[in-house]
Write an enzyme that holds these catalytic residues in place. Structure first.
Site, PDB file in Angstrom:
ATOM      1  N   LYS B  76       0.855  -1.186   0.000  1.00  0.00           N
ATOM      2  CA  LYS B  76       0.000   0.000   0.000  1.00  0.00           C
ATOM      3  C   LYS B  76       0.895   1.240   0.000  1.00  0.00           C
ATOM      4  CE  LYS B  76      -4.001   1.925   2.509  1.00  0.00           C
ATOM      5  NZ  LYS B  76      -4.910   1.745   3.672  1.00  0.00           N
ATOM      6  N   SER B 151      -9.945   1.752   2.689  1.00  0.00           N
ATOM      7  CA  SER B 151      -9.032   2.515   1.869  1.00  0.00           C
ATOM      8  C   SER B 151      -7.980   1.672   1.145  1.00  0.00           C
ATOM      9  CB  SER B 151      -8.312   3.542   2.742  1.00  0.00           C
ATOM     10  OG  SER B 151      -7.458   2.902   3.668  1.00  0.00           O
ATOM     11  N   SER B 175     -10.304  -0.667   6.798  1.00  0.00           N
ATOM     12  CA  SER B 175      -9.657  -0.453   5.498  1.00  0.00           C
ATOM     13  C   SER B 175      -8.896  -1.643   4.924  1.00  0.00           C
ATOM     14  CB  SER B 175      -8.699   0.739   5.582  1.00  0.00           C
ATOM     15  OG  SER B 175      -9.420   1.938   5.549  1.00  0.00           O
TER      16      SER B 175
END
Lengths: 95, 488
Positions: B76, B151, B175
């Site tokens: 990420k 997210s 997330s």
């Protein structure tokens, strides 16, 4: 707790975020909706409850006060928007 | 090669069925061929990936290996990578090239894992749809008209589309789990403090936690082995000892007591999703578990509590972005005040600004007790609900989300309705517990996730239950039709 447009302007100033005049109405409306949702908390009796800052109720761990980092000023300044002679440049603050 | 689990790839590298360079090339080619459509990566560095793969092959040849040596992984874009842009999905950090690696990145590098690239995400991890990214939305590989969740939507989409065998994510309010559910993959949010936050761009420091996203519970366990552990550079990382998270996977789950919070099965849960979750619970019952009715009576307060604490912490954390030391700076500031306010106006997107403003308000003089302190008190009540339940049950299960993935644009203009997406995941972060999402069926061809919640530091038990479920079901083996026939 109702929030007005000039409250939003004050908060935005505290947060150092410029908001365009033509957007302030919409921002106020969205934040009002969020605060209205959050206001459910006010109905809860928490008089006997200790606030919880850490989910494990952990306390701050301290390490011995020894120098462990090397000086990496050049690497850090290489990614700065404006530097000179090892200093960070900003617009003139005092005339 | 591209449709194998991490466990299978580890075996293939060791028996020389393929090299890490071949494996890495295969995934890079797939990213090149397919990611224009999905937008799951923000940065891909082919040269660095292939160099890391060659180094891993040399280690494999010399027998100097760790578990993940040669395994390609996507990270990420919230984890600082030395010399590689770390944008956090924001214009504010579009030009930010960190001078250091996050502890998590260091740990994967030390194992010899190969970084394929950095995945797309909601700006500063604030969002549940991946639509708040400065780099544009990510699309769901199961149906490109749908959001992948957020997210960590780029990580979830990349794994689901077989562009990476596994990825890292972060979870502040759901997330990892919500995008895992929406994309039909397995994701684990560990206990607060289990994985170091050093070098992970901070959103809400008392809630943020990094974890693995992969095809199976076994793969999540393999990744967690590399990630977990105390970091002297993160004072909130836990000194609790770690364990081999694969060691308990094969254990039978007969006698396991699973709590079903009635608040997670009531109003607001989509009927078809409820049907899939009920079927998954029957499967666990067939494996010998006992289902126990429990109550988390303060569940209705999790969204308001979270939306005070998370924005309050975000407003302080994001005050560091000032246009002075790194990141975006506005052009031609007339004075220092103008430099700050215009840099932050231009650098942050709408959702991030909203949360900074809400947080600033909640922390401002005269409102602190009514908002922030109040939320911290209710947070304790929410945690106590879980602690009471764990006196009766070993784990808690329910849906990860109220329904399957929604259409792009469906909720992007209505923050409060977007916040409701995380109704079943937020409490886990507030209480600091580990939580997982496991593929558990489909509704109209859209994946559904079963959420499993464990006691603090009981990741091994969660992974064990998820693995046993995956031995009995094949939902985690399903692949999006458009993807299975793709390149390479």
């Amino acid at each position: 707790m109702a929030i007005e447009q000039d409250d939003i302007e004050k908060i935005a100033e505290l947060a150092r975020i410029r908001i365009d005049q033509d957007q302030i109405g919409q921002v106020t409306q969205r934040i009002t909706e969020i605060l209205r949702m959050v206001d459910q908390l006010q109905a809860v009796d928490t008089s006997e409850v200790q606030p919880m800052a850490n989910p494990l109720d952990a306390t701050q761990i301290l390490r011995p006060d020894r120098v462990t980092e090397s000086n990496r000023r050049e690497a850090f300044q290489a990614i700065a928007p404006a530097v000179e002679d090892g200093l960070y440049l900003v617009p003139k603050v005092i005339d | 090669m591209h449709d194998k689990t991490v466990a299978q790839l580890m075996a293939g590298l060791r028996d020389k069925s393929f090299s890490s360079a071949e494996l890495t090339r295969c995934f890079l080619d797939r990213i090149g061929a397919m990611d224009e459509q999905l937008n799951s990566f923000i940065s891909v560095n082919e040269e660095a990936a292939l160099a890391a793969a060659n180094a891993a092959d040399a280690r494999l040849a010399a027998g100097d290996t760790a578990a993940l040596t040669g395994i390609p992984i996507a990270h990420k874009d919230i984890f600082c990578t030395d010399g590689m842009r770390t944008s956090c999905g924001s214009r504010m950090l579009d030009n930010f090239i960190p001078p250091y690696d996050a502890t998590l990145i260091k740990r994967f590098n030390a194992e010899g894992a190969v970084t394929l690239g950095k995945t797309n995400m909601d700006e500063f991890a604030m969002g549940s749809s991946n639509e708040s990214s400065y780099y544009g939305p990510v699309r769901n590989p199961w149906d490109t008209q749908l959001v992948p969740g957020g997210s960590s939507g780029g990580s979830a989409a990349a794994v689901a589309a077989l562009l990476a065998p596994a990825a890292t994510g972060t979870d502040t309010g759901g997330s990892i789990r919500q995008p895992a559910a929406f994309c039909g993959i397995t994701g684990l949010k560990p206990t607060y403090g289990r994985v170091s936050r050093l070098g992970m761009v901070a959103f809400a420091s008392s809630l943020d936690q990094a974890g693995p996203m992969a095809h199976s519970a076994e793969d999540c366990a393999l990744l967690l082995n590399a990630m977990a552990g105390h970091d002297p550079l993160d004072s909130t990382s836990s000194p609790e000892p770690t364990e081999d998270y694969t060691a308990q996977l094969a254990r039978q789950i007969d006698g396991l007591r699973i709590g079903l919070p009635r608040e997670y099965f009531g109003e607001g849960l989509d009927n078809a999703t409820a049907g899939q979750i009920d079927a998954a619970l029957k499967e666990l019952e067939a494996l010998g578990a006992t289902l126990v009715d429990i109550s988390l009576p303060n569940s209705h307060l999790t969204i308001p509590t979270y939306y005070v604490i998370a924005p309050a912490e975000a407003s302080t954390n994001l005050s560091r972005f000032d246009g002075v030391r790194y990141g975006h700076r506005c052009t031609d500031p007339v004075d220092l005040h103008d430099l700050y306010t215009r840099t932050r106006e231009e650098g942050f997107g709408d959702e991030v600004k909203r949360r900074i403003l809400v947080g600033t308000y909640a922390l401002s003089a005269g409102y602190y007790d009514a908002y922030y302190k109040k939320a911290q008190q209710v947070r304790r009540l929410i945690k106590q609900d879980f602690m009471h339940c764990f006196e009766q049950v070993d784990i808690i299960a329910g849906p990860t989300t109220p329904g399957p993935a929604f259409a792009l644009g469906a909720k992007s203009d209505d923050p409060v309705s977007m916040y409701l997406e995380d109704v079943y995941t937020l409490a886990v972060n507030l209480a600091g517990l580990p939580g997982m999402s496991v593929p558990a069926g489909f509704v109209d061809d859209k994946p559904v996730g079963l959420q499993l919640i464990g006691r603090h530091f009981d990741e091994a038990r969660l992974l064990n239950v998820a693995h046993q479920y995956q031995q009995a079901t094949d939902w985690h083996l399903r692949r999006p039709a458009a993807i299975a026939g793709g390149a390479a």
